[in-house]
Design a protein around this motif. Structure first.
Motif, short mmCIF file in Angstrom:
data_model
loop_
_atom_site.label_atom_id
_atom_site.label_comp_id
_atom_site.label_asym_id
_atom_site.label_seq_id
_atom_site.Cartn_x
_atom_site.Cartn_y
_atom_site.Cartn_z
N ALA A 1 83.24 10.28 15.63
CA ALA A 1 82.41 10.75 16.40
C ALA A 1 81.81 9.89 17.67
O ALA A 1 82.42 9.16 18.01
CB ALA A 1 80.70 9.89 15.27
N LEU A 2 81.62 11.07 18.56
CA LEU A 2 81.59 10.27 20.02
C LEU A 2 80.40 10.87 20.48
O LEU A 2 79.22 11.44 20.33
CB LEU A 2 82.02 10.99 20.93
N LEU A 3 79.02 9.78 20.94
CA LEU A 3 78.37 9.88 21.99
C LEU A 3 78.00 9.39 23.30
O LEU A 3 78.44 8.68 23.48
CB LEU A 3 76.79 8.90 21.79
N ILE A 4 77.69 10.31 23.81
CA ILE A 4 77.62 9.97 25.84
C ILE A 4 76.41 10.91 25.92
O ILE A 4 75.55 11.25 25.55
CB ILE A 4 79.02 11.99 26.15
N MET A 5 76.31 9.39 26.22
CA MET A 5 74.46 9.20 27.75
C MET A 5 74.38 9.82 29.52
O MET A 5 75.43 8.52 29.52
CB MET A 5 74.12 8.22 27.24
N HIS A 6 73.55 10.34 29.64
CA HIS A 6 74.66 10.26 30.92
C HIS A 6 72.59 10.58 31.55
O HIS A 6 71.99 11.22 30.87
CB HIS A 6 74.76 11.74 31.58
N SER A 7 72.70 10.22 32.80
CA SER A 7 71.27 10.82 33.80
C SER A 7 71.62 11.29 34.38
O SER A 7 72.61 11.50 35.56
CB SER A 7 71.02 9.30 34.53
N ALA B 1 81.03 13.48 32.92
CA ALA B 1 80.01 13.09 31.31
C ALA B 1 80.19 14.94 30.84
O ALA B 1 81.23 14.65 29.06
CB ALA B 1 78.66 12.95 30.90
N ALA B 2 80.87 15.81 31.17
CA ALA B 2 80.96 17.35 31.07
C ALA B 2 81.98 16.74 30.28
O ALA B 2 82.69 17.99 29.39
CB ALA B 2 80.40 18.40 31.86
#
Length: 87
Positions: free
Chosen positions: A26-32, A43-44
């Motif tokens: 599982a992968l969680l990507i966080m970006h501002s 990030a995309a």
């Protein structure tokens, strides 16, 4: 805390996108969207190359290192809640 060009070059050379596609986790990507260190295109690419399960969270108005305690606490709580079903 300064991130030098060499660090970014090393990350690029590591082929993160290739590794993400075979992660099998599982992968969680966080970006501002206001991140001045790493653009949203990075990030995309990671998100689009990842297998499911995967999630993307936009951290509105946060900086790359989450130096604002409000955003760092929010991100920490979100990571804890998200990861709960995978642990």
């Amino acid at each position: 805390f300064k991130i030098k060009k060499q660090f970014l070059d090393d990350l690029e050379a590591a082929g993160s996108e290739d590794k993400i596609s075979t992660l099998n986790r599982a992968l969680l990507i966080m970006h501002s969207p206001t991140d001045q260190t790493v653009g949203i295109d990075n990030a995309a690419k990671l998100y689009s190359g990842a297998r499911h399960p995967k999630s993307f969270v936009s951290l509105h108005r946060a900086d790359h290192l989450l130096t604002n305690p409000e955003f760092s606490k929010y991100a920490g709580k979100l990571i804890a809640q998200w990861s709960e079903i995978y642990i």
